[in-house]
Design a protein around this motif. Structure first.
Motif, PDB file in Angstrom:
ATOM      1  N   ILE A 392      20.412  -3.947  55.929  1.00  0.00           N
ATOM      2  CA  ILE A 392      19.499  -4.680  55.043  1.00  0.00           C
ATOM      3  C   ILE A 392      18.118  -4.044  55.074  1.00  0.00           C
ATOM      4  CG2 ILE A 392      18.278  -6.868  54.726  1.00  0.00           C
ATOM      5  CD1 ILE A 392      20.893  -8.256  55.677  1.00  0.00           C
ATOM      6  N   ILE A 393      17.626  -3.723  56.264  1.00  0.00           N
ATOM      7  CA  ILE A 393      16.310  -3.085  56.386  1.00  0.00           C
ATOM      8  C   ILE A 393      16.285  -1.776  55.613  1.00  0.00           C
ATOM      9  CG2 ILE A 393      14.729  -1.952  57.998  1.00  0.00           C
ATOM     10  CD1 ILE A 393      15.665  -4.043  60.109  1.00  0.00           C
ATOM     11  N   ALA A 394      17.315  -0.963  55.800  1.00  0.00           N
ATOM     12  CA  ALA A 394      17.364   0.330  55.117  1.00  0.00           C
ATOM     13  C   ALA A 394      17.420   0.161  53.609  1.00  0.00           C
ATOM     14  CB  ALA A 394      18.578   1.122  55.603  1.00  0.00           C
ATOM     15  N   GLN A 395      18.123  -0.872  53.142  1.00  0.00           N
ATOM     16  CA  GLN A 395      18.233  -1.050  51.698  1.00  0.00           C
ATOM     17  C   GLN A 395      16.934  -1.583  51.095  1.00  0.00           C
ATOM     18  OE1 GLN A 395      21.970  -2.610  50.493  1.00  0.00           O
ATOM     19  NE2 GLN A 395      21.464  -2.630  48.309  1.00  0.00           N
ATOM     20  N   VAL A 396      16.207  -2.427  51.820  1.00  0.00           N
ATOM     21  CA  VAL A 396      14.892  -2.838  51.325  1.00  0.00           C
ATOM     22  C   VAL A 396      13.995  -1.620  51.165  1.00  0.00           C
ATOM     23  CG1 VAL A 396      12.799  -4.137  51.823  1.00  0.00           C
ATOM     24  CG2 VAL A 396      15.016  -5.179  52.267  1.00  0.00           C
ATOM     25  N   ARG A 397      14.045  -0.725  52.125  1.00  0.00           N
ATOM     26  CA  ARG A 397      13.246   0.498  52.050  1.00  0.00           C
ATOM     27  C   ARG A 397      13.616   1.314  50.809  1.00  0.00           C
ATOM     28  NH1 ARG A 397      12.633   5.737  54.411  1.00  0.00           N
ATOM     29  NH2 ARG A 397      10.595   6.010  55.373  1.00  0.00           N
ATOM     30  N   SER A 398      14.902   1.407  50.524  1.00  0.00           N
ATOM     31  CA  SER A 398      15.351   2.140  49.340  1.00  0.00           C
ATOM     32  C   SER A 398      14.942   1.431  48.056  1.00  0.00           C
ATOM     33  CB  SER A 398      16.870   2.314  49.383  1.00  0.00           C
ATOM     34  OG  SER A 398      17.254   3.139  50.466  1.00  0.00           O
ATOM     35  N   ILE A 399      14.948   0.109  48.066  1.00  0.00           N
ATOM     36  CA  ILE A 399      14.498  -0.660  46.900  1.00  0.00           C
ATOM     37  C   ILE A 399      13.015  -0.400  46.634  1.00  0.00           C
ATOM     38  CG2 ILE A 399      13.981  -3.025  46.133  1.00  0.00           C
ATOM     39  CD1 ILE A 399      16.718  -3.830  47.346  1.00  0.00           C
ATOM     40  N   LEU A 400      12.225  -0.327  47.696  1.00  0.00           N
ATOM     41  CA  LEU A 400      10.807  -0.018  47.530  1.00  0.00           C
ATOM     42  C   LEU A 400      10.628   1.371  46.919  1.00  0.00           C
ATOM     43  CD1 LEU A 400       9.331  -1.358  50.904  1.00  0.00           C
ATOM     44  CD2 LEU A 400       9.288  -2.474  48.665  1.00  0.00           C
ATOM     45  N   ARG A 401      11.417   2.320  47.389  1.00  0.00           N
ATOM     46  CA  ARG A 401      11.321   3.670  46.824  1.00  0.00           C
ATOM     47  C   ARG A 401      11.692   3.651  45.339  1.00  0.00           C
ATOM     48  NH1 ARG A 401      14.505   6.038  49.950  1.00  0.00           N
ATOM     49  NH2 ARG A 401      13.005   7.030  51.349  1.00  0.00           N
ATOM     50  N   ALA A 402      12.761   2.963  44.992  1.00  0.00           N
ATOM     51  CA  ALA A 402      13.181   2.879  43.591  1.00  0.00           C
ATOM     52  C   ALA A 402      12.095   2.230  42.742  1.00  0.00           C
ATOM     53  CB  ALA A 402      14.483   2.086  43.481  1.00  0.00           C
ATOM     54  N   ALA A 403      11.445   1.202  43.286  1.00  0.00           N
ATOM     55  CA  ALA A 403      10.379   0.529  42.538  1.00  0.00           C
ATOM     56  C   ALA A 403       9.179   1.447  42.336  1.00  0.00           C
ATOM     57  CB  ALA A 403       9.953  -0.744  43.266  1.00  0.00           C
ATOM     58  N   MET A 404       8.842   2.236  43.343  1.00  0.00           N
ATOM     59  CA  MET A 404       7.701   3.132  43.235  1.00  0.00           C
ATOM     60  C   MET A 404       7.985   4.280  42.276  1.00  0.00           C
ATOM     61  SD  MET A 404       5.189   1.901  44.917  1.00  0.00           S
ATOM     62  CE  MET A 404       4.124   3.347  44.848  1.00  0.00           C
ATOM     63  N   GLU A 405       9.226   4.704  42.180  1.00  0.00           N
ATOM     64  CA  GLU A 405       9.575   5.831  41.321  1.00  0.00           C
ATOM     65  C   GLU A 405       9.851   5.420  39.886  1.00  0.00           C
ATOM     66  OE1 GLU A 405      12.832   7.721  43.330  1.00  0.00           O
ATOM     67  OE2 GLU A 405      11.509   8.882  44.644  1.00  0.00           O
ATOM     68  N   ALA A 406      10.059   4.120  39.650  1.00  0.00           N
ATOM     69  CA  ALA A 406      10.448   3.646  38.323  1.00  0.00           C
ATOM     70  C   ALA A 406       9.484   4.057  37.219  1.00  0.00           C
ATOM     71  CB  ALA A 406      10.629   2.138  38.345  1.00  0.00           C
ATOM     72  N   PRO A 407       8.173   3.926  37.388  1.00  0.00           N
ATOM     73  CA  PRO A 407       7.265   4.301  36.278  1.00  0.00           C
ATOM     74  C   PRO A 407       7.382   5.763  35.885  1.00  0.00           C
ATOM     75  CG  PRO A 407       6.130   2.966  37.899  1.00  0.00           C
ATOM     76  CD  PRO A 407       7.454   3.333  38.499  1.00  0.00           C
ATOM     77  N   LEU A 408       7.798   6.614  36.837  1.00  0.00           N
ATOM     78  CA  LEU A 408       7.902   8.041  36.533  1.00  0.00           C
ATOM     79  C   LEU A 408       9.058   8.333  35.574  1.00  0.00           C
ATOM     80  CD1 LEU A 408       7.381   9.473  40.120  1.00  0.00           C
ATOM     81  CD2 LEU A 408       5.685   9.238  38.295  1.00  0.00           C
ATOM     82  N   LYS A 409      10.019   7.382  35.488  1.00  0.00           N
ATOM     83  CA  LYS A 409      11.192   7.601  34.671  1.00  0.00           C
ATOM     84  C   LYS A 409      10.962   7.165  33.221  1.00  0.00           C
ATOM     85  CE  LYS A 409      14.183   6.582  38.639  1.00  0.00           C
ATOM     86  NZ  LYS A 409      15.189   5.657  39.174  1.00  0.00           N
ATOM     87  N   ARG A 410       9.887   6.445  32.973  1.00  0.00           N
ATOM     88  CA  ARG A 410       9.696   5.877  31.638  1.00  0.00           C
ATOM     89  C   ARG A 410       8.991   6.852  30.716  1.00  0.00           C
ATOM     90  NH1 ARG A 410       7.973   0.432  34.481  1.00  0.00           N
ATOM     91  NH2 ARG A 410      10.017  -0.505  34.735  1.00  0.00           N
TER      92      ARG A 410
END
Length: 410
Positions: A392-410
């Motif tokens: 769970i801890i590792a996946q929260v960390r990955s979710i944060l990374r995905a959230a931070m990278e999301a604007p770069l994809k738009r």
């Protein structure tokens, strides 16, 4: 003239007596419902097996050495801050583990803190302690031992800033062994840096109590307000449903009454400042589509759009799978109507009141329920329990990374 001098002298003595008189002492307070659970076998085992069993006795000894309120306050700040640092360092593998419980465990911090607050309630110093001063010491202890005074972002450009919140364990009368994966995540990620496609991002974290009264007194707003204009992402996190993550789309202004850690329930509109301008709903600004689409870990991640509302002109609650309708009254957000919904509501309302709705991605992430291994009904730890928490801890960390990278994809 002599009469005047005598009168002035008498007045001066009276004022001096008033200014130097000790604060009227109040009797020691009884421990709270939450603190009384400390005497049960499981909390004592968790403290012993983590090496945190000496925290409260050592704190009590330091407190007894205080000869004034100012000295007591200094002890509280020092020891509360030290407890937070110790828990973070243990979770992140620095220094001795202090015992046989796995380092990712959030429960030693929780139980050690309660031992400390109980000591403050029982303390009767010779110099006298008013009820207000005792409450102030407990408040200071709560804030320092929850990381709320330890948020530190480096200066300079090029480093993004993430603020994440977690919770204490709860529903302890159902199972006293409970750990909260959101609190464990806060300890594991505090002060760490994740590398994203847009550069490094530093995470700072705090942990909140599971008590209605603290939220009504503004603990969320007090902890978050100083930082929101300077961060790039705000994520409140709590334990949610079995076997899944949820990105909660909508938060509601309603308390559903479920008992907190002091076994107190509240059924009412979420109490906030300026209630006249209070909305019934607030919305996430996290990039939920990008998070759900990303590969973040072994648990599925859902965009949860459901709410419970009383429709405009209606009287009975209705479940809406696609979010609230115009003019409706909240009865549950996507995350329910407990404190997980309330922390999300308060955080996103604060975001909006600070004029950051379109500038700050902010919202709530519900983790899976942290489960023990099959058949384990008495042990405080087992391999599956540890694996689940680490995943769970590792996946929260990955979710944060995905959230931070999301604007770069738009």
């Amino acid at each position: 003239m002599n009469f005047i001098r005598v009168g002035i002298l008498a007045l001066g003595l009276a004022l001096a007596t008033t200014l130097t008189a000790p604060t009227a002492a109040t009797a020691a307070e009884q421990p709270t419902v939450e603190e009384r659970r400390l005497d049960l076998a499981v909390p004592q085992e968790i403290l012993r097996r983590s090496g945190f069993d000496a925290v409260a006795p050592e704190f009590a000894a330091a407190l007894r050495g205080a000869r004034s309120y100012a000295q007591a306050r200094a002890v509280v700040i020092r020891e509360g801050s030290a407890l937070w640092r110790r828990a973070v360092e243990r979770a992140q593998g620095r220094g001795p583990d202090g015992g046989e419980l796995s380092r990712d465990d959030d429960r030693p911090l929780y139980w050690a803190r309660l031992g400390m607050t109980r000591e403050v309630r029982a303390w009767e110093p010779e110099f006298g302690l008013s009820a207000e001063q005792r409450a102030a010491l407990i408040g200071q202890l709560e804030r320092t031992s929850r990381g709320q005074t330890a948020i530190r972002y480096p200066h300079g450009k090029g480093l993004k800033r993430i603020l994440l919140t977690g919770f204490d364990p709860f529903t302890l009368d159902r199972d006293i062994r409970i750990s909260n994966p959101s609190g464990a995540t806060a300890l594991a990620l505090d002060g760490t840096v994740i590398e994203t496609a847009g550069g490094p991002a530093r995470i700072e974290t705090v942990v909140f109590p599971v008590r209605w009264a603290d939220f009504a007194e503004g603990t969320v707003e007090r902890a978050l307000r100083p930082y929101l204009k300077g961060v790039d992402l705000l994520t409140t996190v709590s334990q949610g449903r079995v076997g899944r993550f949820d990105i909660e789309r909508t938060n509601g202004a309603w308390r559903g009454g479920f008992p907190d850690n002091d076994n107190i329930g509240r059924t009412e509109t979420v109490p906030v400042t300026d209630p006249a301008s209070q909305p019934q709903w607030t919305a996430t600004t996290l990039p939920y589509r990008d998070i759900v689409a990303a590969t973040t870990g072994r648990f599925p991640v859902y965009d949860n759009t459901g709410v419970t509302e009383i429709p405009a002109g209606g009287t009975e609650p209705v479940v809406r799978p696609d979010g609230p309708t115009a003019g409706s009254t909240a009865r549950a957000g996507g995350g329910g109507n407990y404190l997980s919904n309330e922390v999300a509501y308060r955080a996103t309302l604060l975001r909006d009141r600070l004029g950051l709705h379109d500038a700050l991605p902010a919202g709530h992430v519900h983790t899976p329920v942290l489960q023990f291994g099959t058949g384990n009904t008495s042990e405080v730890i087992d391999p599956e329990f540890v694996r689940n928490r680490l995943d769970i801890i590792a996946q929260v960390r990955s979710i944060l990374r995905a959230a931070m990278e999301a604007p770069l994809k738009r």
